[in-house]
Design an enzyme around this catalytic site. Structure first.
Site, short mmCIF file in Angstrom:
data_model
loop_
_atom_site.label_atom_id
_atom_site.label_comp_id
_atom_site.label_asym_id
_atom_site.label_seq_id
_atom_site.Cartn_x
_atom_site.Cartn_y
_atom_site.Cartn_z
N TYR A 1 18.88 -60.46 1.93
CA TYR A 1 19.87 -59.76 1.11
C TYR A 1 19.27 -59.50 -0.27
O TYR A 1 18.09 -59.76 -0.52
CB TYR A 1 21.17 -60.56 1.08
CG TYR A 1 21.79 -60.71 2.46
CD1 TYR A 1 22.08 -59.58 3.24
CD2 TYR A 1 22.03 -61.97 3.02
CE1 TYR A 1 22.61 -59.71 4.51
CE2 TYR A 1 22.57 -62.10 4.29
CZ TYR A 1 22.85 -60.97 5.04
OH TYR A 1 23.37 -61.10 6.30
N ARG B 1 20.79 -70.88 -1.89
CA ARG B 1 20.22 -70.79 -0.54
C ARG B 1 19.00 -69.89 -0.57
O ARG B 1 19.04 -68.78 -1.11
CB ARG B 1 21.24 -70.26 0.47
CG ARG B 1 20.62 -70.01 1.86
CD ARG B 1 21.64 -69.74 2.94
NE ARG B 1 22.19 -71.00 3.44
CZ ARG B 1 22.75 -71.13 4.66
NH1 ARG B 1 22.85 -70.10 5.47
NH2 ARG B 1 23.22 -72.30 5.05
N GLN C 1 30.08 -68.96 -1.46
CA GLN C 1 28.72 -68.42 -1.48
C GLN C 1 28.78 -66.97 -1.96
O GLN C 1 29.37 -66.12 -1.29
CB GLN C 1 28.08 -68.48 -0.09
CG GLN C 1 26.62 -68.05 -0.08
CD GLN C 1 26.05 -67.95 1.33
OE1 GLN C 1 26.44 -67.06 2.08
NE2 GLN C 1 25.16 -68.86 1.69
N ARG D 1 27.24 -73.47 14.22
CA ARG D 1 27.79 -73.31 15.58
C ARG D 1 28.57 -74.53 16.07
O ARG D 1 29.60 -74.38 16.74
CB ARG D 1 26.66 -72.95 16.55
CG ARG D 1 26.17 -71.52 16.38
CD ARG D 1 25.05 -71.19 17.37
NE ARG D 1 24.62 -69.81 17.25
CZ ARG D 1 23.71 -69.36 16.38
NH1 ARG D 1 23.14 -70.22 15.55
NH2 ARG D 1 23.37 -68.09 16.33
N SER E 1 28.56 -74.86 7.36
CA SER E 1 27.65 -73.84 6.86
C SER E 1 28.35 -72.50 6.70
O SER E 1 29.30 -72.19 7.43
CB SER E 1 26.48 -73.69 7.84
OG SER E 1 25.40 -73.02 7.25
N PRO E 2 27.92 -71.67 5.74
CA PRO E 2 28.51 -70.33 5.61
C PRO E 2 28.32 -69.53 6.90
O PRO E 2 27.22 -69.47 7.45
CB PRO E 2 27.72 -69.71 4.46
CG PRO E 2 27.17 -70.87 3.69
CD PRO E 2 26.90 -71.93 4.71
#
Length: 779
Positions: A595, A643, A513, A737, A434-435
């Site tokens: 964002y 996303r 991304q 993680r 994942s980013p």
């Protein structure tokens, strides 16, 4: 088993000295509510100290019961056996046991075995507990309202409130217990059939009014519980709102006539109701303690109401008897009650998370019914996340193998190592790194850290490795340490990384991304103060609307005008061109987490009155314009994903229906997959964290739109990944993680599953380490 008591003999526990209201062995005990939890608590407390005066108040008659059968786990029965063998032996003689679950869907019955259920009649359970209480000397007061809670508390050393989901005790002290009650979207009714099903049966009826479901299981040789459930709007459309108990019962029997073999259903004071989840901030107040449904509820689809109440009784008795002070005296009663809550709360919260996942699955059942029978059954069986792919392989390897074949797993290949194609890109497995923002770039240029960070995870076997959010302009950075693609120097640095990954880990795909921070920019690095503005050197921010992320903390952004929108759109396309030249295999447009583009999508952050605001079509306009512009310059054979935040976790924010519409809009414009995240849009969000907590949103988007989805959010094990894929809740799984903890997470997942195929090849220099090292020596 939590709360198991240690007893000194087959029929009596050790006697304890009488104590006043502050001692952990109270001598006068009031139990409010004569259900299984209250009766069992009364029996245990009296048995462990026969000198106690224990009184149970029950406003109904002894034979009154709501519902018919009770399912108990082997774990719960083991606790009962250890705490009171007399009750256990009485239960054991009447238990009905079976192993199978039947899922009947569009005329096809799928059977899974190895599940191990035990049940008996609720009325018989109450009879056993009545007899045990009477034998021990508990005073049972039926058809009697308990005195008010304050009166009981003043006249007793301990008040055990087992008075159910509508607890009057809890409401009397609501300011302290602070209950939170959530009413859910289905109506259900408890009925019974006068024959025994040979399995736990889930049957789906697709009617002209909508989808209905039957949950049925045997509880004695000639009887079964039959619960009929459906969405509120289906219930109303079908006319059940206008029917009395008898007519509702007959109507349900007609709808599920095939399952019942044409037999009738019967009721006993049965009524349609909506399930309510009860959560309390505190479970005790002074000398009053909540147990069972008064303290917490868990949806019946995982069969845990009576189980939880009985386990509460066990834990409460254990805490009261097991907390003697070091000097031999008695600790205060509140300490014992706190110990009871500390023991039970984690177990209950885990159960409630599983129950919520289960009830939500049934609420959204209409979105699942188009799946083929076996994948549908697997989806149903794993709905609570407690039953997993690995668990089912142990319980029923034959069933699980057929589901794997239906999924397309090559022989000996776990689901996560089944390839997946997006446009012209074939991913060798379903694992995505994942980013993850690293915040260590200099002037937007990725350096050696990024080479090692992304390169090591490419070597670690994931099918797709994503960059952090790469910013399209200096003003679009989150922090001074964010990477970018607004210069050729940055593009050259990214080329170095993609070249290494492709050469060192052939078959690994690298994804970029692209994003713009919007109103969440110009902040410190995460470890310096997340979302805090820079102490100096701040740059101006732009956003959909002039709303600071946190008023009084973050700066107020400038609302983008037409010229500003065009400039930002060009920044994205310029960055996309550089990304293509840098050798990235996939591009993801970041429209999540508050964002810039996400700020246009959410009604909480977009207050515009022009064509780029207002309804969802208006809020989608600019993100879709950016997507179209990027898609136009991005190579045709390379996929694009988007996303999104499927919920803002805040009132008035993006709804689930909005999320489906957003995903469908991007798919209509050419998105190859939707990366389904949630939240981080507003600072006052209230996420419902838990295992795989974001995957229901991915599940709904996938099943309603047909677009492939990437699931994210607390997916931590390869078993989770396999389960989500086989259940049809995701096409790819992104983990963050776990990959920080172990860069070679995917290769290790392959080794732990005994997989050595082409979807997880070890780099040649690492092949000597493709087995776990020995942990010790013998001899």
């Amino acid at each position: 088993m939590a709360g198991v008591l240690t007893v000194s003999g087959p029929d009596r526990g050790p006697a304890a000295s009488a104590a006043g209201p502050s001692g952990p062995t109270p001598s006068r005990i009031a139990v409010v509510g004569g259900g299984p939890g209250g009766l069992y608590a009364a029996a245990l407390l009296k048995r462990l100290d026969p000198r106690r005066e224990v009184t149970v108040w029950e406003r109904n008659a002894p034979s009154d019961t709501f519902g018919f059968g009770v399912v108990l786990s082997d774990e719960t029965l083991g606790g009962i056996r250890d705490a009171d063998p007399v009750v256990y032996e009485a239960l054991r003689r009447d238990l009905v046991r079976w192993d199978d679950i039947d899922v009947v869907h569009r005329g096809h019955r799928t059977t899974s075995t190895g599940h191990g259920f035990a049940a008996l009649g609720r009325r018989r359970l109450l009879e056993i507990l009545h007899a045990r209480c009477t034998e021990l000397g508990v005073r049972l007061r039926f058809r009697a309202e308990a005195p008010p809670p304050d009166v009981l508390a003043a006249g007793h050393d301990l008040v055990v409130a087992a008075d159910g989901v509508h607890s009057r005790t809890r409401e009397a002290h609501a300011a302290h217990f602070r209950p939170r009650i959530t009413t859910h979207r289905c109506r259900y009714i408890w009925l019974a059939a006068d024959f025994a099903f040979d399995a736990f049966r889930f049957e789906i009826a697709e009617t002209e009014y909508g989808v209905m479901q039957l949950h049925a299981y045997p509880y004695e040789a000639g009887a079964s519980t039959a619960i009929v459930e459906m969405r509120e709007e289906v219930w109303r459309a079908a006319g059940f709102e206008e029917l009395d108990e008898a007519d509702s019962t007959a109507r349900c029997a007609k709808i599920f006539a095939e399952a019942l073999g044409g037999r009738e259903l019967r009721s006993h004071r049965s009524a349609w109701t909506a399930f309510r989840t009860v959560v309390n901030a505190h479970w005790s107040y002074g000398n009053t303690v909540l147990i069972g449904d008064a303290a917490h509820t868990a949806h019946f689809s995982i069969g845990s109401g009576t189980k939880l109440a009985v386990e509460d009784a066990l834990a409460l008795a254990n805490s009261l008897e097991g907390h003697a002070a070091a000097d031999g005296g008695n600790r205060p009663l509140p300490e014992a009650l706190a110990a009871y809550e500390a023991e039970r709360r984690p177990v209950v919260e885990s159960t409630q998370r599983a129950a919520t996942a289960s009830l939500r699955w049934f609420e959204e059942l209409a979105g699942h019914v188009d799946r083929p029978p076996r994948p549908f059954a697997f989806d149903l069986l794993t709905r609570s996340r407690r039953v997993t792919h690995a668990n089912l392989r142990l319980r029923d390897p034959a069933f699980t193998a057929t589901v794997e074949r239906d999924f397309g797993c090559p022989p000996g290949t776990p689901p996560m190592f089944t390839p997946f194609r997006l446009r012209g890109l074939t991913l060798r497995n379903r694992v995505v790194v994942s980013p993850m923002d690293m915040y260590v770039a200099e002037d937007g240029v990725p350096g050696d850290f990024h080479l090692v960070h992304l390169g090591s995870r490419a070597l670690g076997g994931a099918g797709l490795v994503m960059t952090e959010m790469v910013c399209v302009s200096p003003e679009g950075r989150i922090t001074p340490g964010c990477t970018g693609l607004w210069t050729d120097e940055q593009a050259a640095a990214w080329s170095r990384i993609t070249a290494f990954a492709h050469a060192g880990a052939p078959g690994t795909a690298l994804g970029v991304q692209l994003g713009h921070s919007g109103r969440k920019g110009s902040t410190r690095r995460m470890w310096e103060g997340i979302d805090q503005p820079l102490p100096e050197g701040n740059w101006p921010l732009v956003a959909a609307s002039p709303l600071p992320y946190r008023p009084g903390v973050n700066q107020t952004p400038r609302a983008l005008d037409r010229a500003g929108l065009a400039a930002v759109r060009e920044e994205f396309t310029a960055a996309a061109r550089r990304a293509a030249r840098s050798g990235f295999d996939l591009l993801e447009l970041h429209c999540a987490h508050g964002y810039l583009l996400s700020g246009f999508l959410s009604p909480l952050t977009n207050h515009r009155t022009d064509a780029y605001g207002g309804d969802l079509d208006g809020r989608l306009r600019f993100p879709l314009e950016v997507f179209d512009a990027v898609r136009e310059v991005w190579p045709e054979e390379r996929p694009m994903t988007v996303r999104i935040s499927a919920t803002d976790w805040a009132e008035g924010g993006t709804s689930e229906e909005d999320a489906v519409a957003i995903a469908r809009a991007f798919a209509d414009h050419g998105a190859d997959a939707i990366d389904v995240s949630t939240g981080q849009v507003v600072p006052d969000e209230a996420p419902a964290y838990g295992r795989s907590y974001q995957t229901p949103y991915a599940d709904r988007i996938r099943n309603e739109t047909g677009v492939p989805v990437i699931a994210v959010g607390a997916i931590s094990s390869w078993d989770d990944v396999n389960s989500l894929l086989l259940a049809g809740r995701a096409d790819l799984c992104a983990l963050a993680r776990p990959h920080l903890y172990d860069p070679h997470w995917t290769l290790h997942a392959a080794a732990e599953q005994g997989y050595e195929g082409p979807a997880a090849p070890w780099p040649a220099p690492y092949r000597a380490g493709n087995r776990p090292p020995p942990t010790g020596r013998r001899g």
